[in-house]
Design a protein around this motif. Structure first.
Motif, short mmCIF file in Angstrom:
data_model
loop_
_atom_site.label_atom_id
_atom_site.label_comp_id
_atom_site.label_asym_id
_atom_site.label_seq_id
_atom_site.Cartn_x
_atom_site.Cartn_y
_atom_site.Cartn_z
N LEU A 128 -1.28 -11.53 0.39
CA LEU A 128 -1.46 -10.85 -0.88
C LEU A 128 -0.24 -9.99 -1.15
O LEU A 128 0.11 -9.13 -0.33
N LEU A 129 0.39 -10.20 -2.31
CA LEU A 129 1.61 -9.47 -2.65
C LEU A 129 1.51 -8.88 -4.05
O LEU A 129 1.20 -9.59 -5.01
N ASN A 130 1.76 -7.59 -4.16
CA ASN A 130 1.91 -6.93 -5.44
C ASN A 130 3.30 -6.31 -5.43
O ASN A 130 3.59 -5.45 -4.60
N PRO A 131 4.18 -6.75 -6.35
CA PRO A 131 5.56 -6.23 -6.35
C PRO A 131 5.72 -4.85 -6.96
O PRO A 131 6.82 -4.32 -7.01
N GLY A 132 4.63 -4.25 -7.44
CA GLY A 132 4.75 -2.97 -8.14
C GLY A 132 5.27 -3.21 -9.54
O GLY A 132 5.11 -4.29 -10.10
N SER A 133 5.92 -2.21 -10.11
CA SER A 133 6.48 -2.33 -11.46
C SER A 133 7.95 -1.92 -11.45
O SER A 133 8.30 -0.89 -10.87
N PRO A 134 8.81 -2.70 -12.12
CA PRO A 134 10.23 -2.32 -12.19
C PRO A 134 10.52 -1.28 -13.27
O PRO A 134 11.65 -0.80 -13.38
N THR A 135 9.50 -0.92 -14.06
CA THR A 135 9.74 -0.01 -15.19
C THR A 135 8.81 1.19 -15.25
O THR A 135 9.09 2.13 -16.00
N ASP A 136 7.71 1.17 -14.52
CA ASP A 136 6.72 2.25 -14.60
C ASP A 136 6.15 2.53 -13.22
O ASP A 136 5.24 1.87 -12.75
N ARG A 137 6.71 3.53 -12.55
CA ARG A 137 6.35 3.80 -11.16
C ARG A 137 5.00 4.51 -11.01
O ARG A 137 4.46 4.57 -9.90
N ARG A 138 4.48 5.02 -12.09
CA ARG A 138 3.24 5.80 -12.05
C ARG A 138 3.30 6.83 -10.94
O ARG A 138 4.16 7.70 -10.93
N ARG A 139 2.43 6.75 -9.95
CA ARG A 139 2.41 7.74 -8.87
C ARG A 139 3.27 7.35 -7.68
O ARG A 139 3.23 7.99 -6.64
N GLN A 140 4.04 6.28 -7.81
CA GLN A 140 4.87 5.80 -6.71
C GLN A 140 6.23 6.51 -6.74
O GLN A 140 6.68 6.94 -7.80
N PRO A 141 6.91 6.59 -5.61
CA PRO A 141 8.21 7.27 -5.61
C PRO A 141 9.31 6.47 -6.33
O PRO A 141 10.28 7.05 -6.78
N TYR A 142 9.15 5.13 -6.41
CA TYR A 142 10.18 4.29 -7.02
C TYR A 142 9.54 3.19 -7.86
O TYR A 142 8.43 2.75 -7.58
N CYS A 143 10.29 2.71 -8.83
CA CYS A 143 9.97 1.43 -9.48
C CYS A 143 10.42 0.34 -8.51
O CYS A 143 11.38 0.53 -7.76
#
Length: 167
Positions: A128-143
């Motif tokens: 299972l892979l979720n790449p996150g977001s390249p434009t909206d990091r929300r609560r994450q430290p990085y896009c």
């Protein structure tokens, strides 16, 4: 075979354009996978024009134009790896079990929605892979976005790429 995985671009609401690092990485990919929430058709048009092969799905924020062009779930066989793409998989708790039950025929499932990078193994077989977001990091430290290799019928070299913070 090199894969580039992304999701939740939300253009132009969360950013005006895809990050330069990601755009520079596109030509090195044999297959680009987008797990939904494009928001605009311009991003779909851009990727279709720039990449060798695109596998994409629509997300919950995608309107009728994108839904007319993209499926809710996409499937592909990539050099022996059975890949699926879907936007939403539900809450993190119980995700592995739910996905293994829903997609028993897959080796890899790429998903989005949360903007939170994810890499786990469900039922000892489904990656299972979720790449996150390249434009909206929300609560994450990085896009973020991901790259991976397919070799000998296996998914290898999965890398999470952190994008520089916008200035």
């Amino acid at each position: 075979m090199r894969l580039l995985l992304l999701s939740d671009t939300h253009l132009p609401k969360r950013a005006k354009a895809l990050p330069p690092q990601l755009l520079d990485d596109l030509p090195r990919a044999d297959v680009v996978v987008h797990a939904g929430d494009w928001v605009d058709t311009a991003t779909l048009d851009l990727l279709e024009a720039r990449v060798q092969r695109l596998i994409g799905v629509y997300g919950n924020n995608d309107g009728p134009e994108l839904r007319a062009r993209l499926p809710e779930v996409a499937y592909a066989e990539l050099d022996g790896v059975r890949l699926g793409v879907v936007h939403e998989t539900g809450p993190a708790q119980g995700r592995e079990r739910r996905c293994a039950e829903r997609f028993p025929e897959l080796d890899v499932l790429v998903f989005g929605h949360s903007h939170i990078p994810w890499d786990s193994l469900a039922d000892g077989r489904l990656r299972l892979l979720n790449p996150g977001s390249p434009t909206d990091r929300r609560r994450q430290p990085y896009c973020t976005y991901m790259t991976a290799e397919v070799r000998g019928g296996r998914l290898t070299a999965v890398d999470l790429h952190r994008l520089p913070r916008a200035t």
